[in-house]
Write an enzyme that holds these catalytic residues in place. Structure first.
Site, PDB file in Angstrom:
ATOM      1  CB  CYS A 131     -88.740  41.947 -24.895  1.00 33.37           C
ATOM      2  SG  CYS A 131     -89.005  42.205 -26.662  1.00 33.37           S
ATOM      3  CD  GLU A 171     -82.471  42.834 -30.631  1.00 30.58           C
ATOM      4  OE1 GLU A 171     -82.897  43.713 -29.852  1.00 30.58           O
ATOM      5  OE2 GLU A 171     -81.914  43.096 -31.702  1.00 30.58           O
TER       6      GLU A 171
END
Length: 468
Positions: free
Chosen positions: A247, A213
């Protein structure tokens, strides 16, 4: 922690898994409940630890962006765990009948989870929920940038779990490197693309499957079919949450050229309405450390030196913010080759790029690495199919940002430079399971008809019926 100690922890978990490779529903449920109770009983301590690590982290943001989604994810898993664990019947082709087939979810074994600093609780608990639900044993490596939380979480895990089932590792970069080199049955890493490359290379030496990720630059495209004020209002929260250290935070905005000025004005106005005196507002978080703060200020200095305009949301008597907080700032006229546009920003900075035609905006997105999220603002329904089919991203979100991360019944993950694999909900359960085909026959076996010699009538019949 030494490399030998890490290996000893890993071997302890590996042996424990081998002795009990398929935990029951009751055991898995108990582990999830322990993790949930650990969080519920220590909310204040978790908030304070992260506040200290950040040098000013909004307790409300810790509750809303870490504790709440962690509990929602655990509750979702607890509700659906029994169904996820069931074998799934598969009807086999007629040619192989009579026979039966099932797909059985089996724990992988020992799972490694590498956690970043920006959401230290949630990005540990989210993968842990999936991995524990799937019946695995887990080792968690926390970031060296959140030492107070790391110490707290490690202690709480020791109090609630047998280390043979779940253990937390803290330490500097060399510990992270050694952790990534362990021969896990699966390794999940959340962090930067640059570090993700090293993690994947280390895992490859053990043929360890990875879920990465990685983030990257998540664009915003504003269409002319939405009032620019509406788009600006909705983007402020997404850009300011955790001071942009997210993110999936909006990384740059593509805005119709004739509306850029309005967008900037509405955005700055909304920041002041939500945060008032942003630099002195405890609801607005600080940048994690001096290194990250200087990186962000370096981006801004370079962009300004190249002719970009900085639009600050707060008055800065000295020209630059002082202390650990950086107020939200929009950047117009930025060079697409500037560092600000080449690297994930990970801070409260939002470049605004003007476009004339929507096709140009789509091309701008597609010419760059595939993002973790793409945010499209526009009420024209034709946009949905156009962006769904004409762009690639980990997620595609219309008319808002960030909230998709908390949707447990949808997979979360990137594509290309923004990552590989996914987790959350049943998708996470499957990521950390081996969906093992189990097939068999009873006394009658028609496969004998295809044994040699191959020039008999059954072979001619099979070719006539099935090879056509």
């Amino acid at each position: 922690m030494s490399q030998d100690s890490l290996h000893a922890l890993f071997e302890t978990q590996k042996q424990a898994y081998r002795q009990h490779p398929y935990p029951s529903y009751a055991e898995r449920r108990d582990r999830l409940l322990r993790l949930k109770q650990l969080i519920l009983d220590n909310q204040d301590a978790i908030g304070e630890a992260l506040n200290e690590d950040f040098g000013g982290r909004s307790v409300h943001e810790t509750v809303n962006a870490e504790i709440l989604p962690s509990i929602l994810g655990l509750n979702h898993a607890l509700r659906h765990l029994k169904g996820w664990m069931k074998s799934r019947r598969r009807l086999l082709p007629m040619l192989f009948q009579p026979a039966w087939g099932r797909l059985t979810p089996q724990p992988l074994g020992v799972v490694g989870i590498m956690v970043p600093w920006n959401y230290a609780l949630y990005l540990a608990v989210g993968p842990l929920t999936s991995a524990l639900a799937a019946g695995n044993h887990c080792m968690v490596k926390l970031s060296e940038f959140t030492p107070r939380f790391g110490e707290l979480f490690a202690r709480l895990v020791r109090e609630h779990f047998d280390p043979e089932v779940l253990t937390v590792v803290n330490g500097e970069v060399e510990v992270s490197r050694a952790f990534s080199e362990l021969p896990f049955d699966h390794l999940l890493f959340t962090g930067s693309t640059a570090v993700g490359r090293h993690v994947m290379a280390a895992a490859a030496r053990n043929l360890t499957p990875v879920t990465l990720e990685l983030g990257g630059k998540s664009p915003v495209v504003i269409d002319r079919s939405i009032p620019v004020r509406e788009a600006a209002e909705r983007l402020v929260f997404a850009n300011c949450l955790n001071a942009g250290q997210t993110c999936v935070a909006p990384d740059y905005v593509l805005c119709p050229a004739e509306r850029v000025e309005d967008f900037v004005n509405f955005f700055l106005q909304e920041v002041r309405e939500q945060y008032d005196d942003v630099l002195n507002n405890s609801h607005y978080s600080a940048i994690i450390n001096d290194r990250q703060r200087e990186r962000l200020m370096g981006y801004l200095r370079q962009a300004e030196a190249q002719g970009a305009q900085l639009h600050w949301s707060a008055d800065l008597p000295g020209g630059e913010p002082v202390g650990g907080k950086i107020p939200p700032v929009l950047v117009t006229g930025v060079d697409p080759e500037a560092d600000l546009m080449q690297h994930e920003i990970f801070g409260p900075i939002l470049p605004v790029i003007a476009y004339d035609d929507l096709d140009d905006a789509i091309a701008f997105v597609n010419d760059r690495p595939r993002p973790l999220a793409l945010y499209v603002f526009g009420f024209d329904k034709a946009l949905r199919q156009r962006f769904a089919e004409g762009t690639h991203s980990g997620a595609l979100v219309f008319n808002d940002a960030l909230f998709h991360v908390a949707l447990e019944n949808l997979p979360f993950g990137g594509v290309g430079h923004s990552g590989m694999g996914h987790y959350h909900g049943d998708d996470g359960f499957e990521t950390f399971s081996k969906l093992k085909p189990v097939v068999g026959k009873q006394r009658l076996s028609t496969l004998k008809l295809v044994y040699p010699p191959y020039d008999r009538w059954p072979h001619r019949l099979i070719k006539k019926l099935f090879i056509r």
